[in-house]
Design a protein around this motif. Structure first.
Motif, PDB file in Angstrom:
ATOM      1  N   PRO A  27       0.805  -1.228   0.000  1.00 34.15           N
ATOM      2  CA  PRO A  27       0.000   0.000   0.000  1.00 34.15           C
ATOM      3  C   PRO A  27       0.840   1.281   0.000  1.00 34.15           C
ATOM      4  O   PRO A  27       0.464   2.268  -0.645  1.00 34.15           O
ATOM      5  N   ASP A  28       1.973   1.280   0.709  1.00 30.59           N
ATOM      6  CA  ASP A  28       2.822   2.470   0.718  1.00 30.59           C
ATOM      7  C   ASP A  28       3.394   2.745  -0.669  1.00 30.59           C
ATOM      8  O   ASP A  28       3.442   3.900  -1.121  1.00 30.59           O
ATOM      9  N   VAL A  29       3.853   1.699  -1.351  1.00 33.39           N
ATOM     10  CA  VAL A  29       4.389   1.869  -2.706  1.00 33.39           C
ATOM     11  C   VAL A  29       3.291   2.334  -3.651  1.00 33.39           C
ATOM     12  O   VAL A  29       3.487   3.229  -4.483  1.00 33.39           O
ATOM     13  N   VAL A  30       2.124   1.729  -3.536  1.00 36.63           N
ATOM     14  CA  VAL A  30       0.997   2.106  -4.393  1.00 36.63           C
ATOM     15  C   VAL A  30       0.619   3.563  -4.180  1.00 36.63           C
ATOM     16  O   VAL A  30       0.397   4.318  -5.137  1.00 36.63           O
ATOM     17  N   ALA A  31       0.527   4.005  -2.933  1.00 38.79           N
ATOM     18  CA  ALA A  31       0.150   5.392  -2.648  1.00 38.79           C
ATOM     19  C   ALA A  31       1.138   6.361  -3.285  1.00 38.79           C
ATOM     20  O   ALA A  31       0.739   7.383  -3.878  1.00 38.79           O
ATOM     21  N   ALA A  32       2.432   6.059  -3.167  1.00 34.78           N
ATOM     22  CA  ALA A  32       3.445   6.923  -3.773  1.00 34.78           C
ATOM     23  C   ALA A  32       3.332   6.919  -5.292  1.00 34.78           C
ATOM     24  O   ALA A  32       3.451   7.966  -5.947  1.00 34.78           O
ATOM     25  N   ALA A  58      -7.875  -4.846   0.301  1.00 31.32           N
ATOM     26  CA  ALA A  58      -8.533  -3.803   1.094  1.00 31.32           C
ATOM     27  C   ALA A  58      -7.556  -2.698   1.474  1.00 31.32           C
ATOM     28  O   ALA A  58      -7.899  -1.501   1.423  1.00 31.32           O
ATOM     29  N   ALA A  59      -6.331  -3.071   1.832  1.00 30.83           N
ATOM     30  CA  ALA A  59      -5.337  -2.074   2.225  1.00 30.83           C
ATOM     31  C   ALA A  59      -4.919  -1.214   1.033  1.00 30.83           C
ATOM     32  O   ALA A  59      -4.734   0.000   1.162  1.00 30.83           O
ATOM     33  N   VAL A  60      -4.773  -1.832  -0.126  1.00 30.76           N
ATOM     34  CA  VAL A  60      -4.417  -1.071  -1.333  1.00 30.76           C
ATOM     35  C   VAL A  60      -5.551  -0.130  -1.715  1.00 30.76           C
ATOM     36  O   VAL A  60      -5.327   1.042  -2.033  1.00 30.76           O
ATOM     37  N   ALA A  61      -6.779  -0.629  -1.675  1.00 32.17           N
ATOM     38  CA  ALA A  61      -7.923   0.224  -2.006  1.00 32.17           C
ATOM     39  C   ALA A  61      -8.008   1.425  -1.069  1.00 32.17           C
ATOM     40  O   ALA A  61      -8.309   2.549  -1.499  1.00 32.17           O
ATOM     41  N   ALA A  62      -7.727   1.198   0.202  1.00 33.10           N
ATOM     42  CA  ALA A  62      -7.736   2.306   1.162  1.00 33.10           C
ATOM     43  C   ALA A  62      -6.632   3.312   0.837  1.00 33.10           C
ATOM     44  O   ALA A  62      -6.834   4.525   0.935  1.00 33.10           O
ATOM     45  N   ALA A  63      -5.463   2.817   0.446  1.00 30.58           N
ATOM     46  CA  ALA A  63      -4.348   3.699   0.100  1.00 30.58           C
ATOM     47  C   ALA A  63      -4.652   4.514  -1.152  1.00 30.58           C
ATOM     48  O   ALA A  63      -4.247   5.676  -1.260  1.00 30.58           O
ATOM     49  N   VAL A  64      -5.366   3.901  -2.095  1.00 27.33           N
ATOM     50  CA  VAL A  64      -5.697   4.589  -3.343  1.00 27.33           C
ATOM     51  C   VAL A  64      -6.804   5.616  -3.110  1.00 27.33           C
ATOM     52  O   VAL A  64      -6.819   6.694  -3.719  1.00 27.33           O
ATOM     53  N   GLY A  65      -7.747   5.288  -2.255  1.00 26.73           N
ATOM     54  CA  GLY A  65      -8.795   6.229  -1.897  1.00 26.73           C
ATOM     55  C   GLY A  65      -9.685   6.659  -3.051  1.00 26.73           C
ATOM     56  O   GLY A  65     -10.169   7.799  -3.063  1.00 26.73           O
ATOM     57  N   VAL A  68      -7.916   6.202  -8.481  1.00 27.86           N
ATOM     58  CA  VAL A  68      -7.805   5.457  -9.735  1.00 27.86           C
ATOM     59  C   VAL A  68      -8.458   4.096  -9.532  1.00 27.86           C
ATOM     60  O   VAL A  68      -8.639   3.647  -8.388  1.00 27.86           O
ATOM     61  N   PRO A  69      -8.823   3.394 -10.611  1.00 26.38           N
ATOM     62  CA  PRO A  69      -9.406   2.067 -10.448  1.00 26.38           C
ATOM     63  C   PRO A  69      -8.424   1.083  -9.803  1.00 26.38           C
ATOM     64  O   PRO A  69      -7.216   1.133 -10.056  1.00 26.38           O
ATOM     65  N   VAL A  70      -8.966   0.195  -8.984  1.00 25.56           N
ATOM     66  CA  VAL A  70      -8.203  -0.897  -8.377  1.00 25.56           C
ATOM     67  C   VAL A  70      -8.809  -2.216  -8.850  1.00 25.56           C
ATOM     68  O   VAL A  70     -10.012  -2.438  -8.716  1.00 25.56           O
ATOM     69  N   LEU A  71      -7.973  -3.070  -9.419  1.00 28.57           N
ATOM     70  CA  LEU A  71      -8.397  -4.371  -9.918  1.00 28.57           C
ATOM     71  C   LEU A  71      -7.688  -5.463  -9.139  1.00 28.57           C
ATOM     72  O   LEU A  71      -6.628  -5.240  -8.549  1.00 28.57           O
ATOM     73  N   ILE A  72      -8.246  -6.664  -9.174  1.00 27.68           N
ATOM     74  CA  ILE A  72      -7.613  -7.831  -8.561  1.00 27.68           C
ATOM     75  C   ILE A  72      -7.249  -8.811  -9.670  1.00 27.68           C
ATOM     76  O   ILE A  72      -8.031  -9.027 -10.595  1.00 27.68           O
ATOM     77  N   ASP A  73      -6.081  -9.382  -9.593  1.00 26.92           N
ATOM     78  CA  ASP A  73      -5.619 -10.356 -10.572  1.00 26.92           C
ATOM     79  C   ASP A  73      -6.263 -11.717 -10.308  1.00 26.92           C
ATOM     80  O   ASP A  73      -6.188 -12.248  -9.181  1.00 26.92           O
ATOM     81  N   ARG A  88     -13.678  -0.689  -1.953  1.00 30.73           N
ATOM     82  CA  ARG A  88     -13.833  -0.085  -3.275  1.00 30.73           C
ATOM     83  C   ARG A  88     -12.860  -0.751  -4.243  1.00 30.73           C
ATOM     84  O   ARG A  88     -11.705  -0.344  -4.377  1.00 30.73           O
ATOM     85  N   VAL A  89     -13.320  -1.777  -4.925  1.00 32.03           N
ATOM     86  CA  VAL A  89     -12.534  -2.480  -5.935  1.00 32.03           C
ATOM     87  C   VAL A  89     -13.344  -2.456  -7.219  1.00 32.03           C
ATOM     88  O   VAL A  89     -14.559  -2.614  -7.219  1.00 32.03           O
ATOM     89  N   ASP A  90     -12.656  -2.229  -8.343  1.00 32.04           N
ATOM     90  CA  ASP A  90     -13.362  -1.901  -9.583  1.00 32.04           C
ATOM     91  C   ASP A  90     -13.480  -3.046 -10.577  1.00 32.04           C
ATOM     92  O   ASP A  90     -14.238  -2.927 -11.550  1.00 32.04           O
TER      93      ASP A  90
END
Length: 219
Positions: A27-32, A58-65, A68-73, A88-90
């Motif tokens: 999540p920290d890398v994604v937020a940056a 969930a943690a990545v989605a929270a970091a993105v806020g 941008v769209p968040v997808l799961i592989d 919030r996952v797209d």
């Protein structure tokens, strides 16, 4: 909400790699990276179990806020579980050996994003034979050999990518060992965007790495 236009989120598409992000958290890398201009995030961790992957998503989605769209592989089940929990996952991105794209679409509904990997003319033909609206975009590669996905198809190179996507009707995002030097040539070859893993996850400064990649696209 209707699903977003792929051309809005494909320009700089980040695929996460937990090991490459370490010792930082994903999540920290994604937020940056999002602060630096990443336009879409796909959460990918082939080694995580369902519960751990759900927590990571969930943690990545929270970091993105919602920026941008968040997808799961691959994991339609994790997508559904996340939505059940209010995450919030797209959408999802599926490969050729995963749940078929048309089945994934029926399960997750008309408002979610569905991306599909394709690397050969035959896979492109099958994608085009799907009912309209089944797939939003194609992930095309590997452009170059990459250690982050050892089972990738034979590398296409920029010329091979261009030949594959020349007559395609769906937006295509290039993936596989992509560096800043590839961004301009791939855009000219017909890529709607580039998907990167190491170029951001392994960078000491993910925000600057994202800015440089986006700058190369816009130059």
């Amino acid at each position: 909400m209707p699903r977003p236009d792929p051309l809005s989120y494909l320009p700089l598409y980040l695929v996460t790699d937990t090991a490459l992000c370490a010792p930082r958290t994903v999540p920290d890398v994604v937020a940056a990276a999002v602060a630096g201009g990443v336009t879409c995030v796909q959460v990918r961790d082939k080694h995580a179990g369902g519960s751990a992957l759900l927590d990571l998503l969930a943690a990545v989605a929270a970091a993105v806020g919602g920026r941008v769209p968040v997808l799961i592989d691959d994991r339609v089940d994790v997508y559904l579980a996340a939505r059940e929990q209010g995450v919030r996952v797209d959408g999802v991105h599926v490969g050729q050996s995963d749940l078929p794209a048309d089945v994934a679409r029926r399960i997750i509904g008309p408002d979610a994003v569905v991306g599909l990997s394709a690397a050969t003319a035959e896979e492109f033909a099958r994608a085009h034979a799907l009912p309209p609206g089944t797939v939003d975009y194609l992930g095309v590669g590997a452009v170059h050999a990459t250690a982050t996905k050892p089972d990738h198809p034979a590398p296409l190179g920029v010329d091979g990518f261009a030949a594959l996507v020349r007559d395609v009707r769906l937006p295509c995002v290039a993936i596989g060992g992509i560096s800043r030097a590839d961004v301009g040539p791939l855009r000219r070859a017909g890529a709607a965007g580039v998907a990167v893993v190491s170029a951001i996850c392994a960078s000491a400064d993910p925000r600057s790495a994202a800015q440089e990649l986006l700058g190369a696209r816009n130059s």
